[in-house]
Design a protein around this motif. Sequence first.
Motif, PDB file in Angstrom:
ATOM      1  N   LEU A  31       0.859  -1.310   0.051  1.00  7.92           N
ATOM      2  CA  LEU A  31      -0.134   0.098  -0.192  1.00  7.92           C
ATOM      3  C   LEU A  31       0.895   1.285   0.016  1.00  7.92           C
ATOM      4  O   LEU A  31       1.875   1.410   0.517  1.00  7.92           O
ATOM      5  N   GLY A  32       0.415   2.392  -0.588  1.00  5.93           N
ATOM      6  CA  GLY A  32       0.784   3.602  -0.514  1.00  5.93           C
ATOM      7  C   GLY A  32       1.849   3.768  -1.644  1.00  5.93           C
ATOM      8  O   GLY A  32       2.392   2.960  -2.255  1.00  5.93           O
ATOM      9  N   LYS A  33       2.399   5.073  -1.829  1.00  8.41           N
ATOM     10  CA  LYS A  33       3.486   5.203  -2.701  1.00  8.41           C
ATOM     11  C   LYS A  33       4.636   4.652  -2.445  1.00  8.41           C
ATOM     12  O   LYS A  33       5.385   4.284  -3.204  1.00  8.41           O
ATOM     13  N   ALA A  34       4.945   4.494  -1.239  1.00 11.38           N
ATOM     14  CA  ALA A  34       6.059   4.040  -0.661  1.00 11.38           C
ATOM     15  C   ALA A  34       6.196   2.400  -0.540  1.00 11.38           C
ATOM     16  O   ALA A  34       7.315   1.679  -0.733  1.00 11.38           O
ATOM     17  N   GLY A  35       4.974   1.775  -0.618  1.00 12.35           N
ATOM     18  CA  GLY A  35       4.870   0.592  -0.513  1.00 12.35           C
ATOM     19  C   GLY A  35       5.658  -0.226   0.325  1.00 12.35           C
ATOM     20  O   GLY A  35       5.970  -1.340   0.442  1.00 12.35           O
ATOM     21  N   LEU A  36       5.717   0.174   1.571  1.00 19.80           N
ATOM     22  CA  LEU A  36       6.500  -0.234   2.808  1.00 19.80           C
ATOM     23  C   LEU A  36       5.585  -0.970   3.675  1.00 19.80           C
ATOM     24  O   LEU A  36       5.961  -1.905   4.317  1.00 19.80           O
ATOM     25  N   LEU A  67       0.519 -11.037  -4.351  1.00 24.05           N
ATOM     26  CA  LEU A  67       0.923  -9.588  -3.638  1.00 24.05           C
ATOM     27  C   LEU A  67       0.178  -8.576  -4.894  1.00 24.05           C
ATOM     28  O   LEU A  67       0.932  -8.511  -5.876  1.00 24.05           O
ATOM     29  N   VAL A  68      -0.454  -7.540  -4.389  1.00 27.95           N
ATOM     30  CA  VAL A  68      -1.224  -6.712  -5.046  1.00 27.95           C
ATOM     31  C   VAL A  68      -0.737  -5.387  -4.742  1.00 27.95           C
ATOM     32  O   VAL A  68      -0.510  -5.001  -3.692  1.00 27.95           O
ATOM     33  N   ASP A  69      -0.441  -4.569  -5.776  1.00 27.75           N
ATOM     34  CA  ASP A  69       0.248  -3.192  -5.598  1.00 27.75           C
ATOM     35  C   ASP A  69      -0.729  -2.145  -5.613  1.00 27.75           C
ATOM     36  O   ASP A  69      -1.741  -2.150  -6.553  1.00 27.75           O
ATOM     37  N   ILE A  70      -1.025  -1.394  -4.640  1.00 27.57           N
ATOM     38  CA  ILE A  70      -2.118  -0.568  -4.561  1.00 27.57           C
ATOM     39  C   ILE A  70      -1.592   1.108  -4.228  1.00 27.57           C
ATOM     40  O   ILE A  70      -1.453   1.212  -2.913  1.00 27.57           O
TER      41      ILE A  70
END
Length: 423
Positions: A31-36, A67-70
């Motif tokens: 999640l998020g732009k950083a994807g952390l 794993l899905v990137d949002i």
Amino acid sequence: MQSNWQDDLSLLESMDYMLTNEVDCDISFKLGKAGLDVVPAHKFVLASRSSVFRAMLYGPLAEKGCLVDIPDVESDIFKCFLRYVYTDKCTTTSDNVTALMYTAHKYNVRRLVKECGQFMMDNMSTVNVCTIMENANLFDNRELRQKCLEFIQNQCTEIVESKLLTSLGPDCLGEVLRSEELDAKEEDIFAAVVSWADCRCTEKCLEVNGSNRRQVLGDLLYLVRFPLMSADNFAIISEQNTGLFTSKEEIELLRGQITNDFLKTSFSSEKRKQKTYPQDVCYRFQQHDINHGWKYTKPDALQFKVSEAVDIVGVILFGNSSSAYRVRVDILELGQMTDTTGTLTSTEKSFQVLFNKTVAIKPDTYYTLKADLQNGPPGYRGRNGRTSVKCNSTVFTFQTAPSPNNGTSNCQGQLYGIIFRKK
């Protein structure tokens, strides 16, 4: 984790437990732009609540991995969203409601979209209504957008004079300006439109001047009803905004002011419908408690508060029959005043003093009314005043104002009544 944790839990409690404790999760979201932050969930639950998730997880073009990137949704918002998906409950606040509605709209969880919209309606104010209207437009929530428009119409004077329309985009600003029920002077509406244009110029790094204002406004300028202004006021506006109007528009408007014929202009001359609200009066004294003998050596003052927001239209003051007074009335905390002449007939004991425009009063806040009567004889007064008066659903509470005062208090003296209307 206990092996028999299911024993004493309801269905929703079990769902919540599995989400919180990440039991048998088969999909995760970065999640998020950083994807952390990575949040796990269950495909079956997501697909059962959202057509978007079903297509994403089980459709022909389903995600292949686990794993899905949002990147456009932050972790705290997505966790709150998942809590609702699993349990039909989540904590909605003024800080997260916009992002939560965005997420619910993105994944087509219509019930949550509706609940977010209801939260916005319930917490709508003059400060945030334009932001809410923009969100409603973004999410194509027509019901919420209409509620915002109605709120702006009802609170138009405060919103326009405070130049709060700057939060709107062009579409919503156009909808507001097209309204037939904006209860404000056209000059004030124009001033709010200029503030909106100035903000857009600043955003586009344009110099703030008449030409650039027209560039960002475009045809929105035609929604301001300049024909409703006086010739003098329009002349001042035209002089102060060089380049805002074309030469043809300026000539047509000036000619229309002279001939009272605006048919050849692109600007509407139709008067907007002014909303009318029923007025009421809060009287401090009973008729049998009014007698003669009040001298005016200095201003009378009284403090009051109300239980709900109202607009003060004016006051009712005591005087002497067949007399005239030069009178000034102030609401000290708001800098609001009126200076006029009050005249009584041979049978009257009191007279009305109306403000030039209504005064917005907030609930549970004391305000000080001051009345200064001059050039007139001693008049009537009230005794045994009521410190609390209920007028329909509105409760007025009175207390003695600090000195200097002519003797008016919460139990006696001047200031017979307050003319008001509910918002």
